[in-house]
Motif scaffolding. Structure first.
Motif, mmCIF file in Angstrom:
data_model
loop_
_atom_site.group_PDB
_atom_site.id
_atom_site.type_symbol
_atom_site.label_atom_id
_atom_site.label_comp_id
_atom_site.label_asym_id
_atom_site.label_seq_id
_atom_site.Cartn_x
_atom_site.Cartn_y
_atom_site.Cartn_z
ATOM 1 N N ARG A 56 14.016 7.030 -1.632
ATOM 2 C CA ARG A 56 15.205 5.692 -0.863
ATOM 3 C C ARG A 56 14.374 4.875 -0.205
ATOM 4 O O ARG A 56 14.815 4.012 0.116
ATOM 5 N N MET A 57 13.496 5.561 -0.047
ATOM 6 C CA MET A 57 12.760 4.530 1.256
ATOM 7 C C MET A 57 11.639 3.359 -0.075
ATOM 8 O O MET A 57 11.725 1.426 0.318
ATOM 9 N N ARG A 58 11.945 3.461 -1.258
ATOM 10 C CA ARG A 58 10.953 2.532 -1.810
ATOM 11 C C ARG A 58 12.851 1.606 -2.499
ATOM 12 O O ARG A 58 12.079 0.631 -3.146
ATOM 13 N N ALA A 59 13.843 2.156 -2.439
ATOM 14 C CA ALA A 59 14.693 1.402 -3.200
ATOM 15 C C ALA A 59 15.229 0.511 -2.025
ATOM 16 O O ALA A 59 15.559 -0.772 -2.584
ATOM 17 N N GLY B 94 11.559 15.281 0.893
ATOM 18 C CA GLY B 94 10.488 14.519 1.033
ATOM 19 C C GLY B 94 10.349 13.611 -0.613
ATOM 20 O O GLY B 94 10.299 12.838 -0.155
ATOM 21 N N GLY B 95 10.377 14.373 -1.396
ATOM 22 C CA GLY B 95 10.423 12.858 -2.586
ATOM 23 C C GLY B 95 12.067 12.212 -2.478
ATOM 24 O O GLY B 95 11.753 10.966 -2.676
ATOM 25 N N VAL B 96 12.747 12.902 -2.576
ATOM 26 C CA VAL B 96 13.885 11.904 -2.298
ATOM 27 C C VAL B 96 13.990 11.153 -1.127
ATOM 28 O O VAL B 96 14.885 9.893 -0.986
ATOM 29 N N ARG C 86 1.212 -1.310 0.054
ATOM 30 C CA ARG C 86 0.532 -0.199 0.024
ATOM 31 C C ARG C 86 0.755 1.458 0.036
ATOM 32 O O ARG C 86 0.344 2.129 -0.739
ATOM 33 N N PHE C 87 1.911 1.195 1.096
ATOM 34 C CA PHE C 87 2.882 2.182 0.436
ATOM 35 C C PHE C 87 3.115 2.510 -0.950
ATOM 36 O O PHE C 87 3.765 3.604 -1.096
ATOM 37 N N LEU C 88 3.685 1.870 -1.280
ATOM 38 C CA LEU C 88 4.394 1.518 -2.455
ATOM 39 C C LEU C 88 3.655 2.008 -3.736
ATOM 40 O O LEU C 88 4.297 2.629 -4.472
ATOM 41 N N LYS C 89 2.834 2.081 -3.567
ATOM 42 C CA LYS C 89 1.777 2.612 -5.103
ATOM 43 C C LYS C 89 1.423 4.399 -4.086
ATOM 44 O O LYS C 89 1.377 4.490 -5.214
ATOM 45 N N ILE C 90 0.914 4.608 -3.175
ATOM 46 C CA ILE C 90 0.819 6.046 -2.804
ATOM 47 C C ILE C 90 2.269 6.729 -3.242
ATOM 48 O O ILE C 90 2.621 7.365 -4.030
ATOM 49 N N ALA C 91 3.368 5.684 -2.776
ATOM 50 C CA ALA C 91 4.993 6.644 -3.003
ATOM 51 C C ALA C 91 4.739 6.537 -4.208
ATOM 52 O O ALA C 91 5.855 7.340 -4.904
ATOM 53 N N LYS C 92 4.616 5.432 -5.038
ATOM 54 C CA LYS C 92 5.061 5.669 -6.611
ATOM 55 C C LYS C 92 4.267 6.801 -6.958
ATOM 56 O O LYS C 92 4.995 7.731 -8.179
ATOM 57 N N TRP C 93 3.311 7.258 -7.187
ATOM 58 C CA TRP C 93 2.703 8.840 -7.958
ATOM 59 C C TRP C 93 3.186 9.757 -6.892
ATOM 60 O O TRP C 93 3.272 10.430 -7.660
#
Length: 244
Positions: free
Chosen positions: A218-221, A212-214, A9-16
Motif C-alpha cells: 500500500r505504501m508503494r501504491a 507487513g507485506g500489505v 531508496r525506500f521503494l528499492k527496499i520495499a520492492k524486494w
C-alpha cells in the motif's frame, strides 16, 4: 532513520521485501490455521470452538498493532517530520481496520456457543468496537486531507489521540468484570497448553508477515499515486506555459 526517508531508496527496499513477506505470511498463516483446524485436539472446556482461536487472537493482535503503527508513524511525522511517516500511517489503516473487523466477527462467532450470545457490552468488546470506528474515522480523514492536498498533521494528531484506546483494550479484562477471559499470555508466561500455543504463535507470525507485506504494498501504491499526480501537474503547467 532518515536514511530511508528518500522515496527512491525506500521503494528499492520495499520492492524486494513485499513479496517474501506476503508469500511467507500466507504459507505460515495457512499452515498454522490448518494445523489448528485438523491436528489440534478439542479443548476440554470449549470443545471444537477453541479452533477459532488461531484466527481470532492474531486478528486482535494486529488490530491493536495496526493502530500502534499509526500512532508511531504519527509521532514521527509530528516530531521528526519524517517524509514517509504519513504514508506509512495511511497504509496501515486499512489492513488494521480489516483485522479489527475480523477480530470482532470471529469473537461474536466464538461467543455465541461459549457465552450464549453474539454480543455483550463489556469492556473488551466495546473498546475493540471503538477501535474499528476510530479506524473508519482515520481512513476518512486522511483520505480527505490527501485528496484536498492539505497537511496530514491533523490526521497525525488523531492517530496519537486514538492510541489512548490501545491500553484500554489491553487492560479491559483486568480493570472491569467481564465475560471475556483474562489474558492468557503475559510477559514471560502463558496459560495456554503448548498443543494450542505453538500453532497460535505461528499463526500470529504468519498474519503479522502478511500485514507487513500489505502495508509495504500500500505504501508503494500511495507513492506511485503521488508521483503520478506530480507528473500530471508538471505537464499541466508546461502546457499552460506553452499556450501563454
Amino acid at each position: 532513520m532518515h536514511g530511508y526517508a528518500n522515496p527512491a531508496r525506500f521503494l528499492k527496499i520495499a520492492k524486494w521485501l513485499t513479496m517474501p513477506l506476503l508469500v511467507g505470511g500466507l504459507l505460515l498463516s495457512t499452515g498454522a490455521v490448518l494445523w489448528g483446524l485438523f491436528a489440534v485436539p478439542p479443548d476440554r472446556l470449549m470443545g471444537d470452538t477453541v479452533r477459532i482461536l488461531f484466527v481470532h487472537v492474531p486478528a486482535a493482535w494486529l488490530g491493536m498493532g495496526g493502530w500502534s503503527a499509526i500512532a508511531i508513524a504519527s509521532l514521527m511525522e509530528l516530531v521528526w517530520r519524517h517524509p514517509l511517516a504519513a504514508i506509512a500511517a495511511r497504509a496501515a489503516a486499512v489492513p488494521g481496520a480489516t483485522f479489527t473487523a475480523i477480530c470482532l466477527a470471529t469473537g461474536s462467532i466464538w461467543g455465541r456457543p461459549t457465552w450464549g450470545t453474539w454480543w455483550v457490552w463489556d469492556g473488551r468488546l466495546t473498546s475493540m468496537l471503538v477501535l474499528l470506528f476510530l479506524y473508519f474515522g482515520y481512513i476518512a480523514l486522511s483520505s480527505s486531507l490527501a485528496r484536498e492536498g492539505q497537511s496530514s498533521r491533523i490526521a497525525a494528531i488523531f492517530g496519537l489521540v486514538g492510541a489512548i484506546n490501545i491500553p484500554i483494550i489491553n487492560r479491559s479484562v483486568v480493570w472491569w468484570n467481564s465475560l471475556h477471559q483474562p489474558p492468557s499470555i503475559t510477559m514471560g508466561e502463558s496459560a495456554i497448553d503448548p498443543v494450542f500455543l505453538w500453532p497460535l504463535l505461528i499463526a500470529t507470525l504468519g498474519f503479522s508477515l502478511l500485514f507487513g507485506g500489505v502495508v509495504l504494498a500500500r505504501m508503494r501504491a500511495i507513492l506511485a499515486d503521488i508521483q503520478a499526480e506530480a507528473r500530471l501537474r508538471r505537464k499541466a503547467l508546461q502546457a499552460e506555459d506553452a499556450t501563454s
